[in-house]
Design an enzyme around this catalytic site. Structure first.
Site, PDB file in Angstrom:
ATOM      1  N   ASN A  97     -67.785 -11.284  62.584  1.00 23.00           N
ATOM      2  CA  ASN A  97     -69.182 -11.125  62.198  1.00 23.00           C
ATOM      3  C   ASN A  97     -69.845 -12.468  62.460  1.00 23.00           C
ATOM      4  O   ASN A  97     -69.727 -13.400  61.667  1.00 23.00           O
ATOM      5  CB  ASN A  97     -69.266 -10.728  60.726  1.00 23.00           C
ATOM      6  CG  ASN A  97     -70.684 -10.416  60.293  1.00 23.00           C
ATOM      7  OD1 ASN A  97     -71.643 -10.727  61.000  1.00 23.00           O
ATOM      8  ND2 ASN A  97     -70.823  -9.831  59.122  1.00 23.00           N
ATOM      9  N   ARG A 101     -69.125  -7.065  64.894  1.00 24.35           N
ATOM     10  CA  ARG A 101     -70.303  -6.452  64.270  1.00 24.35           C
ATOM     11  C   ARG A 101     -71.513  -6.929  65.073  1.00 24.35           C
ATOM     12  O   ARG A 101     -71.781  -8.133  65.147  1.00 24.35           O
ATOM     13  CB  ARG A 101     -70.429  -6.918  62.824  1.00 24.35           C
ATOM     14  CG  ARG A 101     -71.734  -6.518  62.209  1.00 24.35           C
ATOM     15  CD  ARG A 101     -71.799  -6.920  60.755  1.00 24.35           C
ATOM     16  NE  ARG A 101     -72.977  -6.343  60.158  1.00 24.35           N
ATOM     17  CZ  ARG A 101     -73.972  -7.070  59.640  1.00 24.35           C
ATOM     18  NH1 ARG A 101     -73.913  -8.378  59.635  1.00 24.35           N
ATOM     19  NH2 ARG A 101     -75.012  -6.479  59.109  1.00 24.35           N
ATOM     20  N   HIS A 159     -77.463  -1.559  58.474  1.00 24.79           N
ATOM     21  CA  HIS A 159     -76.369  -1.258  57.525  1.00 24.79           C
ATOM     22  C   HIS A 159     -75.663   0.045  57.899  1.00 24.79           C
ATOM     23  O   HIS A 159     -75.033   0.675  57.047  1.00 24.79           O
ATOM     24  CB  HIS A 159     -76.871  -1.076  56.076  1.00 24.79           C
ATOM     25  CG  HIS A 159     -77.284  -2.336  55.381  1.00 24.79           C
ATOM     26  ND1 HIS A 159     -78.257  -2.333  54.403  1.00 24.79           N
ATOM     27  CD2 HIS A 159     -76.867  -3.609  55.482  1.00 24.79           C
ATOM     28  CE1 HIS A 159     -78.416  -3.562  53.937  1.00 24.79           C
ATOM     29  NE2 HIS A 159     -77.582  -4.364  54.587  1.00 24.79           N
ATOM     30  N   GLY A 172     -77.075  -4.655  48.186  1.00 31.88           N
ATOM     31  CA  GLY A 172     -76.439  -5.975  48.211  1.00 31.88           C
ATOM     32  C   GLY A 172     -77.538  -7.008  48.270  1.00 31.88           C
ATOM     33  O   GLY A 172     -78.605  -6.811  47.690  1.00 31.88           O
ATOM     34  N   ARG A 207     -85.871 -10.729  50.410  1.00 34.14           N
ATOM     35  CA  ARG A 207     -86.848 -10.074  51.303  1.00 34.14           C
ATOM     36  C   ARG A 207     -87.779  -9.171  50.496  1.00 34.14           C
ATOM     37  O   ARG A 207     -87.342  -8.525  49.551  1.00 34.14           O
ATOM     38  CB  ARG A 207     -86.122  -9.213  52.346  1.00 34.14           C
ATOM     39  CG  ARG A 207     -85.424 -10.027  53.413  1.00 34.14           C
ATOM     40  CD  ARG A 207     -84.605  -9.144  54.339  1.00 34.14           C
ATOM     41  NE  ARG A 207     -83.227  -9.573  54.345  1.00 34.14           N
ATOM     42  CZ  ARG A 207     -82.207  -8.838  54.775  1.00 34.14           C
ATOM     43  NH1 ARG A 207     -82.395  -7.614  55.211  1.00 34.14           N
ATOM     44  NH2 ARG A 207     -80.988  -9.326  54.745  1.00 34.14           N
ATOM     45  N   ASP A 264     -79.554 -13.685  42.290  1.00 36.69           N
ATOM     46  CA  ASP A 264     -78.273 -13.109  41.875  1.00 36.69           C
ATOM     47  C   ASP A 264     -78.509 -12.114  40.735  1.00 36.69           C
ATOM     48  O   ASP A 264     -79.029 -12.474  39.677  1.00 36.69           O
ATOM     49  CB  ASP A 264     -77.300 -14.210  41.425  1.00 36.69           C
ATOM     50  CG  ASP A 264     -75.892 -13.652  41.318  1.00 36.69           C
ATOM     51  OD1 ASP A 264     -75.713 -12.605  40.642  1.00 36.69           O
ATOM     52  OD2 ASP A 264     -74.973 -14.221  41.908  1.00 36.69           O
ATOM     53  N   GLY A 280     -74.751  -2.415  43.905  1.00 38.56           N
ATOM     54  CA  GLY A 280     -74.461  -0.993  43.700  1.00 38.56           C
ATOM     55  C   GLY A 280     -73.072  -0.758  43.125  1.00 38.56           C
ATOM     56  O   GLY A 280     -72.868   0.136  42.298  1.00 38.56           O
ATOM     57  N   ASN A 302     -71.215  -3.181  41.467  1.00 36.23           N
ATOM     58  CA  ASN A 302     -70.852  -4.006  40.305  1.00 36.23           C
ATOM     59  C   ASN A 302     -71.829  -4.030  39.150  1.00 36.23           C
ATOM     60  O   ASN A 302     -71.449  -4.389  38.047  1.00 36.23           O
ATOM     61  CB  ASN A 302     -70.632  -5.450  40.766  1.00 36.23           C
ATOM     62  CG  ASN A 302     -69.493  -5.557  41.752  1.00 36.23           C
ATOM     63  OD1 ASN A 302     -68.363  -5.199  41.444  1.00 36.23           O
ATOM     64  ND2 ASN A 302     -69.793  -6.020  42.953  1.00 36.23           N
ATOM     65  N   GLU A 312     -67.121  -2.921  55.336  1.00 33.26           N
ATOM     66  CA  GLU A 312     -67.585  -2.909  56.727  1.00 33.26           C
ATOM     67  C   GLU A 312     -66.506  -3.394  57.683  1.00 33.26           C
ATOM     68  O   GLU A 312     -66.384  -2.884  58.795  1.00 33.26           O
ATOM     69  CB  GLU A 312     -68.852  -3.763  56.860  1.00 33.26           C
ATOM     70  CG  GLU A 312     -70.048  -3.064  56.248  1.00 33.26           C
ATOM     71  CD  GLU A 312     -71.292  -3.929  56.177  1.00 33.26           C
ATOM     72  OE1 GLU A 312     -71.386  -4.760  55.254  1.00 33.26           O
ATOM     73  OE2 GLU A 312     -72.155  -3.777  57.049  1.00 33.26           O
TER      74      GLU A 312
HETATM   75  P1  AMP Z   1     -73.467  -8.141  49.008  1.00 32.41           P
HETATM   76  O1  AMP Z   1     -74.601  -8.551  49.922  1.00 32.41           O
HETATM   77  O2  AMP Z   1     -73.069  -6.725  49.133  1.00 32.41           O
HETATM   78  O3  AMP Z   1     -72.311  -9.102  49.076  1.00 32.41           O
HETATM   79  O4  AMP Z   1     -74.044  -8.275  47.526  1.00 32.41           O
HETATM   80  C1  AMP Z   1     -74.397  -9.530  47.005  1.00 32.41           C
HETATM   81  C2  AMP Z   1     -75.123  -9.357  45.683  1.00 32.41           C
HETATM   82  O5  AMP Z   1     -74.378  -8.524  44.797  1.00 32.41           O
HETATM   83  C3  AMP Z   1     -75.280 -10.673  44.943  1.00 32.41           C
HETATM   84  O6  AMP Z   1     -76.467 -11.316  45.292  1.00 32.41           O
HETATM   85  C4  AMP Z   1     -75.313 -10.251  43.490  1.00 32.41           C
HETATM   86  O7  AMP Z   1     -76.659 -10.123  43.107  1.00 32.41           O
HETATM   87  C5  AMP Z   1     -74.672  -8.888  43.456  1.00 32.41           C
HETATM   88  N1  AMP Z   1     -73.454  -8.875  42.646  1.00 32.41           N
HETATM   89  C6  AMP Z   1     -72.201  -9.210  43.024  1.00 32.41           C
HETATM   90  N2  AMP Z   1     -71.343  -9.069  41.992  1.00 32.41           N
HETATM   91  C7  AMP Z   1     -72.067  -8.620  40.944  1.00 32.41           C
HETATM   92  C8  AMP Z   1     -71.776  -8.275  39.585  1.00 32.41           C
HETATM   93  N3  AMP Z   1     -70.533  -8.358  39.091  1.00 32.41           N
HETATM   94  N4  AMP Z   1     -72.796  -7.870  38.809  1.00 32.41           N
HETATM   95  C9  AMP Z   1     -74.049  -7.772  39.305  1.00 32.41           C
HETATM   96  N5  AMP Z   1     -74.383  -8.089  40.552  1.00 32.41           N
HETATM   97  C10 AMP Z   1     -73.420  -8.500  41.369  1.00 32.41           C
END
Ligand code: AMP
Length: 377
Positions: A7, A70, A159, A189, A220, A260, A310, A312, A362
Protein backbone atom coordinates in the site's frame (compact mmCIF):
# COMPACT_ATOMS: atom_id res chain seq x y z
CA UNK A 1 0.47 -18.59 -2.17
CA UNK A 2 2.77 -16.05 -0.52
CA UNK A 3 1.80 -12.53 -1.50
CA UNK A 4 3.51 -9.27 -0.63
CA UNK A 5 0.76 -6.67 -0.29
CA UNK A 6 1.92 -3.11 -0.96
CA UNK A 7 0.00 0.00 0.00
CA UNK A 8 2.13 2.78 -1.37
CA UNK A 9 1.37 6.37 -0.36
CA UNK A 10 3.09 9.57 -1.37
CA UNK A 11 5.51 9.48 1.57
CA UNK A 12 4.93 6.04 3.08
CA UNK A 13 4.82 2.41 2.06
CA UNK A 14 2.89 -0.14 4.10
CA UNK A 15 3.47 -3.80 3.44
CA UNK A 16 2.37 -7.25 4.57
CA UNK A 17 3.38 -10.73 3.54
CA UNK A 18 0.30 -12.95 3.54
CA UNK A 19 -0.06 -16.66 3.05
CA UNK A 20 -3.36 -17.04 1.21
CA UNK A 21 -3.63 -20.72 2.09
CA UNK A 22 -3.48 -20.28 5.87
CA UNK A 23 -4.36 -16.56 6.00
CA UNK A 24 -1.24 -16.12 8.16
CA UNK A 25 0.38 -12.67 8.30
CA UNK A 26 4.06 -13.61 7.94
CA UNK A 27 5.40 -10.07 8.13
CA UNK A 28 4.10 -6.55 8.33
CA UNK A 29 5.72 -3.12 8.33
CA UNK A 30 5.75 0.52 7.40
CA UNK A 31 8.44 2.60 5.74
CA UNK A 32 7.69 6.28 6.12
CA UNK A 33 9.17 9.71 5.49
CA UNK A 34 9.95 8.73 1.89
CA UNK A 35 11.67 11.63 0.15
CA UNK A 36 11.11 13.91 3.12
CA UNK A 37 14.40 14.43 4.86
CA UNK A 38 17.54 12.81 6.11
CA UNK A 39 16.71 9.51 7.78
CA UNK A 40 13.94 8.44 5.43
CA UNK A 41 14.56 6.72 2.07
CA UNK A 42 15.17 9.08 -0.86
CA UNK A 43 12.45 7.54 -3.07
CA UNK A 44 10.13 4.56 -3.50
CA UNK A 45 12.87 2.41 -5.02
CA UNK A 46 14.99 2.93 -1.91
CA UNK A 47 11.95 2.24 0.28
CA UNK A 48 11.47 -1.08 -1.58
CA UNK A 49 15.12 -1.91 -0.89
CA UNK A 50 14.36 -1.38 2.81
CA UNK A 51 11.31 -3.64 2.56
CA UNK A 52 13.41 -6.32 0.83
CA UNK A 53 16.09 -5.99 3.51
CA UNK A 54 13.52 -6.24 6.30
CA UNK A 55 12.02 -9.35 4.67
CA UNK A 56 15.36 -11.01 3.76
CA UNK A 57 15.19 -13.59 6.55
CA UNK A 58 11.53 -14.32 5.97
CA UNK A 59 11.89 -14.67 2.19
CA UNK A 60 15.01 -16.83 2.38
CA UNK A 61 12.81 -19.58 3.84
CA UNK A 62 9.83 -19.15 1.57
CA UNK A 63 10.10 -16.84 -1.45
CA UNK A 64 7.24 -14.67 -2.64
CA UNK A 65 4.89 -15.88 -5.35
CA UNK A 66 3.39 -12.52 -6.22
CA UNK A 67 2.95 -8.89 -5.23
CA UNK A 68 -0.48 -7.27 -4.85
CA UNK A 69 -0.79 -3.47 -4.98
CA UNK A 70 -3.59 -1.41 -3.54
CA UNK A 71 -4.26 1.12 -6.28
CA UNK A 72 -6.60 3.93 -5.31
CA UNK A 73 -8.03 4.92 -8.68
CA UNK A 74 -8.99 2.55 -11.49
CA UNK A 75 -11.08 5.15 -13.34
CA UNK A 76 -13.75 3.75 -15.65
CA UNK A 77 -11.48 1.14 -17.13
CA UNK A 78 -10.77 -1.21 -14.24
CA UNK A 79 -13.67 -3.13 -12.80
CA UNK A 80 -11.58 -5.93 -11.33
CA UNK A 81 -8.04 -6.78 -10.26
CA UNK A 82 -5.56 -7.14 -13.14
CA UNK A 83 -2.16 -8.63 -13.80
CA UNK A 84 0.23 -5.73 -14.26
CA UNK A 85 2.29 -5.20 -17.39
CA UNK A 86 3.80 -2.01 -18.85
CA UNK A 87 0.57 -1.05 -20.57
CA UNK A 88 -1.43 -1.45 -17.34
CA UNK A 89 1.13 0.60 -15.43
CA UNK A 90 0.85 3.38 -18.00
CA UNK A 91 -2.95 3.23 -17.81
CA UNK A 92 -2.79 3.64 -14.04
CA UNK A 93 -0.40 6.53 -14.57
CA UNK A 94 -2.85 8.18 -16.97
CA UNK A 95 -5.35 8.24 -14.10
CA UNK A 96 -2.96 10.37 -11.99
CA UNK A 97 -4.98 13.58 -12.46
CA UNK A 98 -8.00 11.87 -10.84
CA UNK A 99 -6.03 10.90 -7.69
CA UNK A 100 -3.00 13.18 -7.61
CA UNK A 101 -1.92 12.17 -4.10
CA UNK A 102 -2.33 8.44 -4.52
CA UNK A 103 -1.94 7.02 -8.04
CA UNK A 104 1.54 8.47 -8.68
CA UNK A 105 2.72 6.74 -5.49
CA UNK A 106 1.06 3.47 -6.56
CA UNK A 107 2.89 3.64 -9.88
CA UNK A 108 6.20 4.31 -8.10
CA UNK A 109 5.56 1.23 -5.95
CA UNK A 110 4.86 -0.90 -9.04
CA UNK A 111 7.96 0.36 -10.84
CA UNK A 112 10.13 -0.20 -7.76
CA UNK A 113 9.04 -3.87 -7.64
CA UNK A 114 9.55 -4.26 -11.41
CA UNK A 115 13.08 -2.93 -11.04
CA UNK A 116 13.87 -5.14 -8.07
CA UNK A 117 12.15 -8.37 -9.13
CA UNK A 118 11.46 -8.15 -12.90
CA UNK A 119 9.86 -11.60 -13.14
CA UNK A 120 7.57 -11.27 -10.13
CA UNK A 121 3.85 -11.40 -11.05
CA UNK A 122 2.22 -8.17 -9.86
CA UNK A 123 -1.49 -7.51 -9.54
CA UNK A 124 -3.28 -4.17 -9.14
CA UNK A 125 -6.35 -4.18 -6.89
CA UNK A 126 -8.38 -1.00 -7.30
CA UNK A 127 -10.24 0.87 -4.57
CA UNK A 128 -12.79 2.04 -7.12
CA UNK A 129 -13.40 -1.30 -8.91
CA UNK A 130 -16.23 -2.63 -6.74
CA UNK A 131 -18.25 0.51 -7.50
CA UNK A 132 -18.10 0.06 -11.29
CA UNK A 133 -21.62 -1.42 -11.02
CA UNK A 134 -23.12 1.94 -9.99
CA UNK A 135 -25.98 2.82 -12.34
CA UNK A 136 -25.75 6.12 -14.20
CA UNK A 137 -28.41 7.73 -12.02
CA UNK A 138 -26.06 7.20 -9.06
CA UNK A 139 -22.73 8.09 -10.68
CA UNK A 140 -23.64 11.13 -12.79
CA UNK A 141 -23.49 14.66 -11.34
CA UNK A 142 -26.06 17.16 -12.56
CA UNK A 143 -23.47 19.34 -14.29
CA UNK A 144 -22.70 20.05 -17.97
CA UNK A 145 -21.75 16.89 -19.82
CA UNK A 146 -18.42 18.31 -20.98
CA UNK A 147 -17.13 18.06 -17.40
CA UNK A 148 -17.60 14.30 -17.65
CA UNK A 149 -16.35 14.00 -21.22
CA UNK A 150 -13.34 16.27 -20.82
CA UNK A 151 -12.24 15.60 -17.25
CA UNK A 152 -13.94 12.37 -16.20
CA UNK A 153 -15.91 14.24 -13.55
CA UNK A 154 -18.39 11.70 -12.19
CA UNK A 155 -18.78 9.68 -9.00
CA UNK A 156 -16.34 6.77 -8.69
CA UNK A 157 -16.50 5.72 -5.02
CA UNK A 158 -13.64 4.33 -2.90
CA UNK A 159 -12.95 1.76 -0.14
CA UNK A 160 -14.27 -0.80 -2.65
CA UNK A 161 -11.96 -3.61 -1.55
CA UNK A 162 -13.23 -3.23 2.00
CA UNK A 163 -16.90 -2.96 1.03
CA UNK A 164 -16.67 -6.05 -1.17
CA UNK A 165 -14.89 -8.12 1.48
CA UNK A 166 -17.28 -7.09 4.24
CA UNK A 167 -20.38 -7.63 2.08
CA UNK A 168 -19.38 -11.22 1.30
CA UNK A 169 -18.73 -11.99 4.96
CA UNK A 170 -21.96 -10.40 6.11
CA UNK A 171 -23.97 -12.51 3.64
CA UNK A 172 -22.11 -15.60 4.85
CA UNK A 173 -22.83 -14.77 8.51
CA UNK A 174 -26.55 -14.40 7.77
CA UNK A 175 -26.62 -17.47 5.52
CA UNK A 176 -27.96 -15.45 2.58
CA UNK A 177 -26.67 -16.12 -0.96
CA UNK A 178 -24.57 -13.13 -2.03
CA UNK A 179 -26.49 -12.71 -5.29
CA UNK A 180 -29.68 -12.08 -3.32
CA UNK A 181 -28.16 -9.96 -0.56
CA UNK A 182 -29.08 -6.31 0.01
CA UNK A 183 -27.08 -4.38 2.57
CA UNK A 184 -25.97 -1.00 3.77
CA UNK A 185 -22.28 -1.17 4.65
CA UNK A 186 -20.73 1.55 6.81
CA UNK A 187 -16.95 1.73 6.59
CA UNK A 188 -16.19 4.07 9.50
CA UNK A 189 -12.47 4.65 9.88
CA UNK A 190 -10.44 7.77 9.45
CA UNK A 191 -11.97 7.80 6.00
CA UNK A 192 -15.71 7.11 6.06
CA UNK A 193 -17.94 5.74 3.33
CA UNK A 194 -21.32 4.09 3.12
CA UNK A 195 -22.24 1.70 0.32
CA UNK A 196 -25.65 0.53 -0.87
CA UNK A 197 -25.48 -3.14 -1.86
CA UNK A 198 -28.19 -4.72 -4.00
CA UNK A 199 -27.89 -8.34 -5.06
CA UNK A 200 -24.30 -8.38 -3.75
CA UNK A 201 -23.25 -5.43 -5.98
CA UNK A 202 -22.55 -1.80 -5.19
CA UNK A 203 -25.36 0.42 -6.50
CA UNK A 204 -24.47 3.60 -4.63
CA UNK A 205 -21.71 4.86 -2.39
CA UNK A 206 -21.13 8.05 -0.47
CA UNK A 207 -17.66 8.99 -1.78
CA UNK A 208 -17.70 10.47 -5.25
CA UNK A 209 -15.22 12.03 -7.66
CA UNK A 210 -12.74 11.97 -4.78
CA UNK A 211 -12.82 10.50 -1.25
CA UNK A 212 -13.97 13.90 0.07
CA UNK A 213 -17.68 13.53 -0.70
CA UNK A 214 -20.23 12.10 1.68
CA UNK A 215 -20.08 11.60 5.42
CA UNK A 216 -18.18 13.43 8.17
CA UNK A 217 -14.70 11.86 8.46
CA UNK A 218 -11.67 12.15 10.72
CA UNK A 219 -10.25 15.21 8.97
CA UNK A 220 -12.48 15.54 5.88
CA UNK A 221 -15.67 17.59 5.69
CA UNK A 222 -17.79 15.27 3.57
CA UNK A 223 -20.72 16.96 1.78
CA UNK A 224 -20.82 20.74 1.84
CA UNK A 225 -22.53 23.28 -0.38
CA UNK A 226 -20.14 23.66 -3.36
CA UNK A 227 -20.77 27.42 -3.27
CA UNK A 228 -18.65 27.54 -0.14
CA UNK A 229 -15.60 26.80 -2.30
CA UNK A 230 -16.46 29.65 -4.66
CA UNK A 231 -17.09 31.95 -1.72
CA UNK A 232 -13.74 31.07 -0.13
CA UNK A 233 -11.94 31.57 -3.40
CA UNK A 234 -13.48 35.02 -3.66
CA UNK A 235 -12.22 35.72 -0.14
CA UNK A 236 -8.72 35.13 -1.52
CA UNK A 237 -8.03 31.54 -0.44
CA UNK A 238 -5.99 29.53 -2.93
CA UNK A 239 -7.00 26.15 -4.32
CA UNK A 240 -4.29 24.52 -2.18
CA UNK A 241 -5.52 26.26 0.96
CA UNK A 242 -9.10 25.13 0.35
CA UNK A 243 -7.89 21.61 -0.42
CA UNK A 244 -5.96 21.43 2.85
CA UNK A 245 -8.84 22.92 4.82
CA UNK A 246 -11.41 20.41 3.57
CA UNK A 247 -9.21 17.31 3.46
CA UNK A 248 -6.95 17.75 6.48
CA UNK A 249 -8.46 20.31 8.84
CA UNK A 250 -12.16 19.50 8.73
CA UNK A 251 -14.37 16.62 9.93
CA UNK A 252 -14.08 15.52 13.55
CA UNK A 253 -10.80 17.41 13.87
CA UNK A 254 -12.57 20.67 13.09
CA UNK A 255 -15.65 19.89 15.17
CA UNK A 256 -13.78 18.78 18.29
CA UNK A 257 -10.08 19.48 17.77
CA UNK A 258 -9.06 15.82 17.67
CA UNK A 259 -10.05 13.12 15.21
CA UNK A 260 -9.68 10.07 17.45
CA UNK A 261 -13.14 8.68 18.19
CA UNK A 262 -12.02 7.31 21.58
CA UNK A 263 -11.02 10.78 22.78
CA UNK A 264 -14.29 12.28 21.52
CA UNK A 265 -16.48 9.61 23.13
CA UNK A 266 -14.62 9.96 26.46
CA UNK A 267 -14.89 13.75 26.36
CA UNK A 268 -18.61 13.57 25.56
CA UNK A 269 -19.14 11.14 28.45
CA UNK A 270 -17.35 13.64 30.72
CA UNK A 271 -19.83 16.34 29.67
CA UNK A 272 -17.84 18.13 26.94
CA UNK A 273 -20.44 19.87 24.78
CA UNK A 274 -18.23 20.23 21.71
CA UNK A 275 -17.54 16.50 21.75
CA UNK A 276 -21.26 15.69 21.99
CA UNK A 277 -22.04 18.11 19.16
CA UNK A 278 -19.36 16.44 17.00
CA UNK A 279 -20.96 13.04 17.72
CA UNK A 280 -24.43 14.42 17.01
CA UNK A 281 -23.44 15.89 13.64
CA UNK A 282 -21.53 12.76 12.60
CA UNK A 283 -24.17 10.25 13.69
CA UNK A 284 -27.04 12.36 12.30
CA UNK A 285 -25.43 12.60 8.87
CA UNK A 286 -24.71 8.86 8.90
CA UNK A 287 -28.29 8.01 9.88
CA UNK A 288 -29.67 10.17 7.04
CA UNK A 289 -27.50 8.34 4.52
CA UNK A 290 -28.46 4.93 5.95
CA UNK A 291 -32.14 5.80 5.55
CA UNK A 292 -31.49 6.87 1.96
CA UNK A 293 -29.60 3.70 1.10
CA UNK A 294 -32.27 1.51 2.69
CA UNK A 295 -34.59 3.04 0.09
CA UNK A 296 -31.95 2.78 -2.69
CA UNK A 297 -31.55 -0.98 -2.27
CA UNK A 298 -35.32 -1.59 -2.01
CA UNK A 299 -35.12 -2.65 1.64
CA UNK A 300 -31.88 -3.74 3.22
CA UNK A 301 -31.33 -7.17 4.76
CA UNK A 302 -28.60 -5.85 7.06
CA UNK A 303 -26.78 -2.79 8.36
CA UNK A 304 -23.09 -3.60 8.61
CA UNK A 305 -20.43 -1.68 10.55
CA UNK A 306 -16.73 -2.02 9.77
CA UNK A 307 -13.27 -0.32 10.08
CA UNK A 308 -11.69 1.38 13.12
CA UNK A 309 -14.76 3.17 14.46
CA UNK A 310 -17.36 0.77 13.07
CA UNK A 311 -15.65 -2.25 14.61
CA UNK A 312 -14.54 -0.73 17.91
CA UNK A 313 -16.75 2.12 19.00
CA UNK A 314 -19.86 0.65 20.65
CA UNK A 315 -20.75 4.16 21.76
CA UNK A 316 -20.72 5.63 18.26
CA UNK A 317 -22.67 2.65 16.87
CA UNK A 318 -25.27 3.13 19.61
CA UNK A 319 -25.64 6.85 18.89
CA UNK A 320 -26.03 6.24 15.14
CA UNK A 321 -28.52 3.37 15.55
CA UNK A 322 -30.52 5.38 18.09
CA UNK A 323 -31.44 7.67 15.17
CA UNK A 324 -32.85 4.76 13.13
CA UNK A 325 -35.99 4.17 15.16
CA UNK A 326 -38.14 4.92 12.09
CA UNK A 327 -36.63 1.82 10.41
CA UNK A 328 -37.32 -0.36 13.45
CA UNK A 329 -33.61 -0.95 14.03
CA UNK A 330 -32.63 -1.79 17.62
CA UNK A 331 -29.32 -2.87 19.12
CA UNK A 332 -28.85 -5.56 21.74
CA UNK A 333 -27.01 -3.51 24.40
CA UNK A 334 -24.84 -6.38 25.62
CA UNK A 335 -24.01 -7.69 22.13
CA UNK A 336 -23.03 -4.18 21.06
CA UNK A 337 -20.60 -3.89 23.98
CA UNK A 338 -19.02 -7.29 23.42
CA UNK A 339 -15.40 -7.09 22.22
CA UNK A 340 -14.55 -9.61 19.56
CA UNK A 341 -12.59 -9.78 16.35
CA UNK A 342 -15.20 -12.05 14.78
CA UNK A 343 -18.10 -11.09 12.51
CA UNK A 344 -21.18 -10.86 14.74
CA UNK A 345 -24.79 -9.73 15.03
CA UNK A 346 -25.33 -6.90 17.53
CA UNK A 347 -29.03 -6.14 17.02
CA UNK A 348 -31.91 -7.08 19.30
CA UNK A 349 -33.95 -10.14 18.25
CA UNK A 350 -36.92 -7.89 17.40
CA UNK A 351 -34.90 -5.44 15.32
CA UNK A 352 -36.53 -5.19 11.87
CA UNK A 353 -33.08 -5.08 10.26
CA UNK A 354 -30.15 -7.09 11.65
CA UNK A 355 -27.13 -4.98 12.59
CA UNK A 356 -23.72 -6.60 12.12
CA UNK A 357 -20.11 -5.85 12.97
CA UNK A 358 -17.81 -7.38 10.36
CA UNK A 359 -14.08 -6.66 10.68
CA UNK A 360 -12.52 -5.58 7.42
CA UNK A 361 -9.13 -6.82 6.23
CA UNK A 362 -8.07 -5.06 3.05
CA UNK A 363 -4.65 -6.75 2.98
CA UNK A 364 -6.27 -10.15 3.09
CA UNK A 365 -8.67 -9.20 0.31
CA UNK A 366 -5.80 -7.86 -1.82
CA UNK A 367 -3.71 -10.99 -1.20
CA UNK A 368 -6.62 -13.27 -2.12
CA UNK A 369 -7.47 -11.25 -5.25
CA UNK A 370 -3.80 -11.30 -6.27
CA UNK A 371 -3.58 -15.06 -5.85
CA UNK A 372 -6.77 -15.56 -7.85
CA UNK A 373 -5.52 -13.42 -10.75
CA UNK A 374 -2.10 -15.07 -10.80
CA UNK A 375 -3.58 -18.59 -10.67
CA UNK A 376 -5.98 -17.87 -13.52
CA UNK A 377 -3.40 -16.18 -15.77
P1 AMP B 1 -9.11 3.06 10.44
O1 AMP B 1 -8.93 4.19 9.46
O2 AMP B 1 -10.06 2.02 10.00
O3 AMP B 1 -7.79 2.51 10.91
O4 AMP B 1 -9.78 3.71 11.73
C1 AMP B 1 -9.09 4.66 12.50
C2 AMP B 1 -10.03 5.28 13.52
O5 AMP B 1 -10.71 4.28 14.26
C3 AMP B 1 -9.28 6.10 14.55
O6 AMP B 1 -9.14 7.43 14.15
C4 AMP B 1 -10.17 6.01 15.77
O7 AMP B 1 -11.00 7.15 15.79
C5 AMP B 1 -11.03 4.79 15.55
N1 AMP B 1 -10.80 3.77 16.57
C6 AMP B 1 -9.85 2.82 16.60
N2 AMP B 1 -9.97 2.06 17.71
C7 AMP B 1 -11.03 2.53 18.39
C8 AMP B 1 -11.68 2.19 19.62
N3 AMP B 1 -11.25 1.18 20.38
N4 AMP B 1 -12.74 2.93 20.00
C9 AMP B 1 -13.18 3.95 19.23
N5 AMP B 1 -12.62 4.32 18.08
C10 AMP B 1 -11.56 3.63 17.66
Amino acid sequence: MRVLVINSGSSSLKYQVRDTGTNEVAATGLIDRIGEDAGGPADHAEAMEQVAAALAGELADKPLDAVGHRVVHGGERFSEPVLINNEITRSIERLNPLAPLHNPANVLGIRAITAKWPDMPQVAVFDTAFHRTLPEHAWRYAVPDELYRQYGIRRYGFHGTSHEFVTARAAELLGVPLAGFNAVVAHLGNGVSLTAIQGGASIDTSMGFTPLEGLVMGTRSGDIDPSILIFLQRQGLSADEIDTMLNRDSGLKALFGDNDMRTIVDAAAAGDRRAQTALDITSYRLAKYIGGYHVAVGGTHALVFTAGIGENSAEFRAQAVARLGALGVKLDGAANLERSGAPRVISAPDSLIPVLVVPTDEERAIAEATAAVVLSS
